[in-house]
Design a protein around this motif. Structure first.
Motif, PDB file in Angstrom:
ATOM      1  N   ALA A  99      33.428  21.829  36.552  1.00 55.19           N
ATOM      2  CA  ALA A  99      34.759  21.598  37.121  1.00 55.19           C
ATOM      3  C   ALA A  99      35.336  22.888  37.701  1.00 55.19           C
ATOM      4  N   ASN A 100      35.164  23.994  36.996  1.00 55.86           N
ATOM      5  CA  ASN A 100      35.653  25.279  37.501  1.00 55.86           C
ATOM      6  C   ASN A 100      34.929  25.677  38.778  1.00 55.86           C
ATOM      7  N   ASP A 101      33.617  25.397  38.807  1.00 57.85           N
ATOM      8  CA  ASP A 101      32.849  25.730  40.004  1.00 57.85           C
ATOM      9  C   ASP A 101      33.306  24.886  41.186  1.00 57.85           C
ATOM     10  N   MET A 102      33.611  23.603  40.936  1.00 54.97           N
ATOM     11  CA  MET A 102      34.142  22.752  42.001  1.00 54.97           C
ATOM     12  C   MET A 102      35.463  23.300  42.527  1.00 54.97           C
ATOM     13  N   THR A 103      36.315  23.705  41.618  1.00 57.19           N
ATOM     14  CA  THR A 103      37.614  24.234  42.024  1.00 57.19           C
ATOM     15  C   THR A 103      37.452  25.502  42.848  1.00 57.19           C
ATOM     16  N   THR A 104      36.545  26.379  42.386  1.00 55.79           N
ATOM     17  CA  THR A 104      36.295  27.625  43.118  1.00 55.79           C
ATOM     18  C   THR A 104      35.766  27.334  44.518  1.00 55.79           C
ATOM     19  N   GLY A 105      34.913  26.297  44.648  1.00 54.20           N
ATOM     20  CA  GLY A 105      34.345  25.964  45.947  1.00 54.20           C
ATOM     21  C   GLY A 105      35.230  25.090  46.809  1.00 54.20           C
ATOM     22  N   GLY A 106      36.359  24.664  46.255  1.00 55.71           N
ATOM     23  CA  GLY A 106      37.265  23.836  47.020  1.00 55.71           C
ATOM     24  C   GLY A 106      36.898  22.371  47.027  1.00 55.71           C
ATOM     25  N   PHE A 156      36.813  28.199  20.620  1.00 57.18           N
ATOM     26  CA  PHE A 156      35.502  28.603  21.130  1.00 57.18           C
ATOM     27  C   PHE A 156      35.317  28.100  22.560  1.00 57.18           C
ATOM     28  N   ILE A 157      35.677  26.830  22.798  1.00 58.16           N
ATOM     29  CA  ILE A 157      35.546  26.264  24.143  1.00 58.16           C
ATOM     30  C   ILE A 157      36.396  27.048  25.127  1.00 58.16           C
ATOM     31  N   GLU A 158      37.650  27.307  24.763  1.00 57.40           N
ATOM     32  CA  GLU A 158      38.551  28.030  25.670  1.00 57.40           C
ATOM     33  C   GLU A 158      38.029  29.430  25.968  1.00 57.40           C
ATOM     34  N   ALA A 159      37.534  30.104  24.921  1.00 59.99           N
ATOM     35  CA  ALA A 159      37.024  31.467  25.116  1.00 59.99           C
ATOM     36  C   ALA A 159      35.767  31.460  25.982  1.00 59.99           C
ATOM     37  N   ALA A 160      34.869  30.485  25.756  1.00 59.62           N
ATOM     38  CA  ALA A 160      33.640  30.407  26.547  1.00 59.62           C
ATOM     39  C   ALA A 160      33.948  30.154  28.015  1.00 59.62           C
ATOM     40  N   VAL A 161      34.864  29.241  28.284  1.00 55.83           N
ATOM     41  CA  VAL A 161      35.232  28.945  29.671  1.00 55.83           C
ATOM     42  C   VAL A 161      35.863  30.171  30.330  1.00 55.83           C
ATOM     43  N   LEU A 162      36.701  30.889  29.596  1.00 54.00           N
ATOM     44  CA  LEU A 162      37.331  32.090  30.143  1.00 54.00           C
ATOM     45  C   LEU A 162      36.293  33.176  30.423  1.00 54.00           C
ATOM     46  N   GLU A 163      35.324  33.332  29.511  1.00 49.94           N
ATOM     47  CA  GLU A 163      34.269  34.325  29.723  1.00 49.94           C
ATOM     48  C   GLU A 163      33.443  33.976  30.958  1.00 49.94           C
ATOM     49  N   GLU A 164      33.172  32.693  31.138  1.00 50.11           N
ATOM     50  CA  GLU A 164      32.395  32.258  32.301  1.00 50.11           C
ATOM     51  C   GLU A 164      33.136  32.574  33.601  1.00 50.11           C
ATOM     52  N   GLN A 165      34.444  32.378  33.589  1.00 48.22           N
ATOM     53  CA  GLN A 165      35.227  32.640  34.796  1.00 48.22           C
ATOM     54  C   GLN A 165      35.250  34.126  35.143  1.00 48.22           C
ATOM     55  N   LYS A 166      35.254  34.976  34.132  1.00 49.92           N
ATOM     56  CA  LYS A 166      35.379  36.416  34.355  1.00 49.92           C
ATOM     57  C   LYS A 166      34.040  37.138  34.460  1.00 49.92           C
ATOM     58  N   SER A 192      25.716  41.007  25.970  1.00 52.85           N
ATOM     59  CA  SER A 192      26.419  42.284  25.832  1.00 52.85           C
ATOM     60  C   SER A 192      27.815  42.242  26.433  1.00 52.85           C
ATOM     61  N   MET A 193      28.074  41.260  27.307  1.00 50.57           N
ATOM     62  CA  MET A 193      29.350  41.206  28.012  1.00 50.57           C
ATOM     63  C   MET A 193      30.246  40.046  27.576  1.00 50.57           C
ATOM     64  N   ALA A 194      29.634  38.968  27.055  1.00 46.37           N
ATOM     65  CA  ALA A 194      30.392  37.765  26.706  1.00 46.37           C
ATOM     66  C   ALA A 194      29.816  37.161  25.429  1.00 46.37           C
ATOM     67  N   PRO A 195      30.410  37.429  24.283  1.00 39.44           N
ATOM     68  CA  PRO A 195      29.822  36.991  23.004  1.00 39.44           C
ATOM     69  C   PRO A 195      29.605  35.486  22.911  1.00 39.44           C
ATOM     70  N   ARG A 196      30.571  34.672  23.364  1.00 39.65           N
ATOM     71  CA  ARG A 196      30.411  33.206  23.230  1.00 39.65           C
ATOM     72  C   ARG A 196      29.299  32.715  24.127  1.00 39.65           C
ATOM     73  N   LEU A 197      29.232  33.247  25.354  1.00 44.22           N
ATOM     74  CA  LEU A 197      28.141  32.855  26.227  1.00 44.22           C
ATOM     75  C   LEU A 197      26.809  33.380  25.698  1.00 44.22           C
ATOM     76  N   GLY A 198      26.836  34.513  24.995  1.00 49.45           N
ATOM     77  CA  GLY A 198      25.622  35.002  24.347  1.00 49.45           C
ATOM     78  C   GLY A 198      25.101  34.012  23.331  1.00 49.45           C
ATOM     79  N   VAL A 199      26.004  33.439  22.545  1.00 47.93           N
ATOM     80  CA  VAL A 199      25.609  32.400  21.588  1.00 47.93           C
ATOM     81  C   VAL A 199      25.064  31.183  22.323  1.00 47.93           C
ATOM     82  N   LEU A 200      25.758  30.735  23.357  1.00 45.30           N
ATOM     83  CA  LEU A 200      25.364  29.520  24.077  1.00 45.30           C
ATOM     84  C   LEU A 200      24.046  29.683  24.814  1.00 45.30           C
ATOM     85  N   ASN A 201      23.706  30.898  25.206  1.00 40.84           N
ATOM     86  CA  ASN A 201      22.478  31.118  25.965  1.00 40.84           C
ATOM     87  C   ASN A 201      21.286  31.457  25.088  1.00 40.84           C
ATOM     88  N   ASN A 202      21.511  31.837  23.858  1.00 49.92           N
ATOM     89  CA  ASN A 202      20.409  32.291  23.006  1.00 49.92           C
ATOM     90  C   ASN A 202      20.220  31.424  21.768  1.00 49.92           C
TER      91      ASN A 202
END
Length: 1005
Positions: free
Chosen positions: A634-641, A579-589, A605-615
């Motif tokens: 951490a992913n956001d830090m990496t994206t921002g350098g 679940f953690i891996e899928a949620a992180v992947l959905e967030e990235q995409k 409608s676009m990311a089922p795991r994030l739908g659960v986490l947000n609702n």
């Protein structure tokens, strides 16, 4: 001249014969083509002859008919009102002159001749056909003088009181009406009524006759007959769909019509046939409006079967309309377009990713009278009448249809949903909720497991309306239900929670299974499908309603637990890592750079795991969500350098020690706070301070900044009785300069969350709700204004006449010695608070105090916060969890966990005697002393929510020399305790307690 004996004649051209194959083929083709052309010419000639014969025959027939009709006219003139005149009329057919003369003669001579004709069984067929000619004549020119005559004669034939001498007359009338009903009786009458302008309703002599004819079949046929059912079916389909029908009829005729419409035996009609015949949107709206005009006054005469049919028909009409279709705010000039989708009145409109590409529904422009009439459906008076009409025990079996009707009404009037449900809560109290749950929802198999196929099986279509109604009704009840009512068994005369806590535990589990299945296990494209039997309501709407109720119940459980441990968790240990891996992947995409934030609906409608986490984030364990949150950052830090551990240094920001908040505001308001911040302090002498740089002294700066900006004496924040902070509601706090301060503070706290720095600040729960995009209601008011809360609770349970209190829908505020009155709704000064609307008043007062007053301040704060932390990350937590994320968990300090994640510096090592003594002393401390130690070393008295492994940087102890007279000091910016090398336990204890109790400052050595 001598002729040859043999051979051709000398003048005859000799025939040439070619034995070659090509020319032979061409000759053969030419012969076939010539033969074909001759056949075609013969066929055309034959058709011309046949057509000529037909034309001649038609012409002879026309001439003959003309002669015969002329003869019939002459015969008609000789016996206009006799049997021969009637026979000639029928044989001649549609002839305006003949029909006018016959009808006017019969009407002027009186009905005796007609009754004599009706007494003759051989003339029944003639009268049926003549009546049909009259009916068609009325429908074609309803405003003409002749139409009045036609209608008057029809009234004699079909409605006039018959003489008692013959049963044959009654039988003939039955035959006539049966004939007409089979040939569009009410369709023709409806056409005639529609052809008379509303402005002519008082002057038209035809209209009263038409009204009489409308109900004529119901006095001729018995209710059990097929003709009676056909008549009621056709009057519903063709007459009750006429726009503004009650307004087209003068009051005497309307008084005649209303009681004679047999709505009390509506069960004889076929609802499906009516819906199939009334297909266009406008006709359905007018049918609903006309039923609303005629039916409510007759509710008490309805038996269960008639009420069942009425509810089924009107709810089917309601469900077939898009949301807001009948909202008066939509009825402006021009035609309106709406998405055919469900919406929720409590939320701002959202753009649906799937529905945005679907065709629009064009709404008709409705007359204001129609809109006003339809508005009465949602009025407390009408709802009380409907509920009163179905309260008898004999109506128990039709109550599912009643609940479906109310759900449909809320669907069409989402803006009125609170008003509708509030009126029902007042009327039904807890009994209706208990009946819904115990009789219909609890026995249902819906939500007993997370089986997708079973959930969407059409065989369970009848189970959804009661469940949805219970969800809507209980969600509305929770808005004004105090925690004392929710958790107590109630007192005499006071309303209480209609469901026991055990029932709520089972009900919430049922809803949780439904919601989790619709978020996680279902192909999200299916969410745009309509629920079987509910027309415009989609599965997405079911999911949103279940989610809202779940969130309300979970909020009560968060304040005071009543469910078993792990009641809300739906995942197993084996599911966590995937679940953690899928949620992180959905967030990235999920969200491409540069697009606006997605709504909760779009995310689901676009990311089922994030739908659960947000609702329904409570379905996932808290520590798992925190881990996911850290991954997102951490992913956001990496994206921002930005690297959390090997950070590139940013430009230095100098801050004066005695102007921390102002300098921070001036120098950091436009800085990218996601980048590293290098704070340099300037002391009172204007010199840069030296200090330990463990990634900058930003943590120390943040701690000092919070002490200043959250000081209630500065005017931006107030503290509740529990010493929890919330924005000052005073109007000066909404000035542009102060809103910039709120925005800045939001960015700074977002930085703390982003870096994982704990801040020792406690916020009021209703303010934290704003971080999550939620609103607060009655229960939160007790912490803000206890006196107002007690007054609203008193009003809620007051058994007397509330109007004696002279309350209206306003509140008063005093600022700078000036008192002003603020309406809670349009024209609130003119609307008294009554027993029926007091829950609405309580809701609006609570909403004003907790939401409206601090809206701008909260909005500005959240704008700053969202620059650092995306809103969908925060929605993974509730208010209590958010406070823990910000300031740490308010739980006992685990010394072993702290020791396990402690680093040592200088001459110290884990086995050093001073360190051994230190840990023995700390183990002997009580929890209050441990919290003081933690605050002394880290600036926060609460441990990190996932344990001390999350403390950044880790807790550290460094030796501070051998002078045992010195007190321990700390560098809170790097969570460092500087400890002299004490040699005995007593000295270490005394010095350590003295230091942590004296609240020593930041050590610069």
């Amino acid at each position: 001249m001598d002729l040859p004996l043999f051979g051709d004649h000398p003048n005859k051209k000799r025939r040439e014969i070619n034995l070659g194959g090509t020319n032979v083929t061409r000759a053969h083709s030419s012969i076939l083509q010539d033969a074909h052309l001759r056949r075609v010419r013969r066929e055309e000639e034959r058709r011309r002859q046949e057509n000529a014969s037909r034309i001649q025959a038609w012409w002879r027939g026309t001439l003959r008919r003309s002669v015969v009709k002329q003869q019939l006219r002459e015969l008609f003139e000789e016996d206009v009102d006799g049997i021969n005149g009637l026979r000639c009329l029928v044989l001649i057919g549609p002839d305006k002159h003949i029909l006018e003369k016959w009808s006017s003669t019969v009407v002027s001579n009186g009905p005796d001749s007609v009754f004599r004709a009706m007494n003759d069984p051989h003339v029944s067929v003639l009268l049926r056909r003549a009546s049909h000619l009259l009916l068609k004549g009325v429908s074609e020119e309803p405003q003409s003088t002749s139409s009045t005559t036609y209608a008057a004669l029809l009234e004699i034939l079909l409605s006039r009181q018959l003489p008692p001498q013959s049963l044959t007359l009654s039988e003939t009338r039955i035959h006539i009406l049966s004939y007409l009903i089979a040939r569009g009786y009410h369709a023709l009458l409806g056409k005639a009524i529609s052809g008379i302008p509303i402005s002519a309703k008082l002057s038209s002599p035809t209209l009263p006759l038409l009204v009489t004819l409308l109900v004529a079949p119901f006095s001729v046929f018995t209710p059990s007959s097929i003709e009676y059912a056909q008549a009621l079916q056709s009057i519903t389909t063709f007459v009750l769909t006429i726009p503004l029908l009650p307004n087209r009829i003068a009051m005497p005729s309307l008084t005649y019509l209303a009681p004679r419409l047999p709505l009390h035996i509506l069960h004889v009609i076929n609802v499906n046939h009516i819906v199939e015949n009334v297909t266009d949107l406008e006709s359905r709206i007018h049918l609903l409006a006309n039923l609303t005009a005629f039916a409510p006054a007759r509710y008490t005469t309805f038996d269960p079967r008639a009420m069942q049919t009425y509810l089924d028909l009107t709810s089917t009409l309601l469900y077939s309309l898009p949301p807001h279709a009948l909202d008066p705010l939509r009825q402006t000039t021009g035609r309106q377009e709406l998405d055919w989708e469900d919406s929720d009145s409590d939320r701002e409109p959202e753009v649906n990713v799937v529905d945005s590409f679907k065709p629009k529904v064009v709404l008709p422009q409705l007359d204001s009278k129609t809109v006003s009439r339809l508005q009465t459906l949602a009025s407390p008076h009408h709802l009380n009448s409907l509920l009163e009409g179905t309260r008898k025990e004999s109506f128990r079996n039709i109550r599912p249809s009643l609940y479906s009707w109310i759900v449909a009404l809320c669907h069409v009037y989402p803006a009125q949903k609170d008003k509708i449900l509030g009126a029902i809560v007042v009327y039904g109290g807890g009994g209706l909720v208990r009946e819904l749950y115990r009789d219909l929802v609890r026995p249902s198999s819906l939500g007993k497991d997370r089986n997708y196929a079973a959930l969407m099986d059409p065989q369970f279509a009848s189970s959804w309306p009661p469940l949805l109604f219970l969800i809507e009704l209980y969600t509305q009840a929770l808005l004004t239900m105090g925690d004392d009512e929710f958790f107590s068994i109630g007192t005499a005369g006071a309303p209480r929670n209609p469901l026991t806590l055990d029932e709520l535990t089972a009900f919430s589990k049922q809803l949780l299974n439904i919601a989790f299945t619709l978020y996680h296990n279902v192909d999200q494209v299916n969410m745009q499908d309509f629920v079987p039997g509910m027309f415009s309501l989609k599965w997405e709407g079911i999911r949103e309603r279940a989610t809202k109720c779940l969130q309300a119940i979970h909020a009560r459980d968060s304040r005071k637990h009543f469910t078993p441990e792990d009641h809300w968790i739906v995942t197993t240990d084996e599911d966590i890592v995937p679940f953690i891996e899928a949620a992180v992947l959905e967030e990235q995409k999920l969200q491409p750079e540069g697009t606006r934030p997605l709504s909760k609906r779009q995310i689901a409608s676009m990311a089922p795991r994030l739908g659960v986490l947000n609702n329904i984030p409570f379905a996932i364990p808290f520590d798992v969500r925190v881990t996911i949150f850290r991954h997102f950052v951490a992913n956001d830090m990496t994206t921002g350098g930005y690297d959390r551990y090997r950070r590139r240094m940013g430009a230095p920001v100098t801050v004066r020690r005695d102007h921390i908040s102002q300098d921070g505001f001036d120098r950091l308001r436009d800085v990218d706070l996601k980048a590293p911040i290098q704070i340099t302090f300037i002391d009172q002498f204007g010199q840069e301070e030296a200090g330990i740089d463990g990634g900058g002294v930003f943590k120390e700066f943040l701690t000092s900044l919070c002490k200043e900006v959250f000081d209630t004496d500065r005017g931006l924040w107030l503290a509740s009785k529990q010493n929890e902070l919330y924005p000052n509601p005073h109007s000066y706090a909404t000035e542009a300069h102060n809103l910039n301060w709120y925005r800045f503070i939001g960015r700074i706290l977002g930085k703390a969350l982003y870096e994982g720095i704990l801040v020792d600040v406690a916020f009021a729960g209703f303010f934290l709700a704003k971080w999550l995009g939620k609103q607060s209601f009655l229960d939160d008011l007790s912490s803000l204004d206890p006196e107002l809360y007690q007054g609203l609770i008193f009003l809620k349970h007051y058994p007397g006449d509330i109007e004696e209190m002279s309350l209206n829908f306003t509140v008063t505020e005093e600022e700078f010695g000036v008192t002003k009155t603020i309406p809670l709704m349009p024209n609130g000064e003119q609307i008294p608070v009554t027993r029926e609307n007091r829950l609405r008043y309580i809701y609006l007062v609570s909403n004003y105090k907790l939401n409206r007053q601090i809206y701008k301040q909260s909005k500005a704060f959240f704008e700053g916060l969202s620059e650092m932390i995306e809103s969908k990350w925060l929605r993974m937590f509730n208010q209590q969890e958010l406070q823990i994320l910000l300031g740490g968990v308010n739980s006992p300090i685990d010394v072993e966990d702290l020791r396990k994640h402690t680093n040592y510096g200088g001459l110290f090592g884990e086995q050093d005697p001073t360190i051994q003594i230190f840990w023995r002393v700390v183990n002997s401390f009580d929890q209050e002393q441990r919290r003081k130690l933690l605050r002394f070393a880290t600036s926060c008295s609460r441990p990190p929510l996932l344990g001390f492994k999350e403390l950044v940087p880790n807790f550290a102890i460094r030796d501070a020399g051998s002078d045992e007279k010195r007190l321990p000091t700390a560098s809170t910016c790097v969570n460092l305790l500087k400890l002299p090398r004490y040699t005995n336990e007593r000295t270490l204890r005394e010095k350590l307690l003295q230091a942590i109790n004296s609240n020593a400052g930041f050590d610069l050595s």
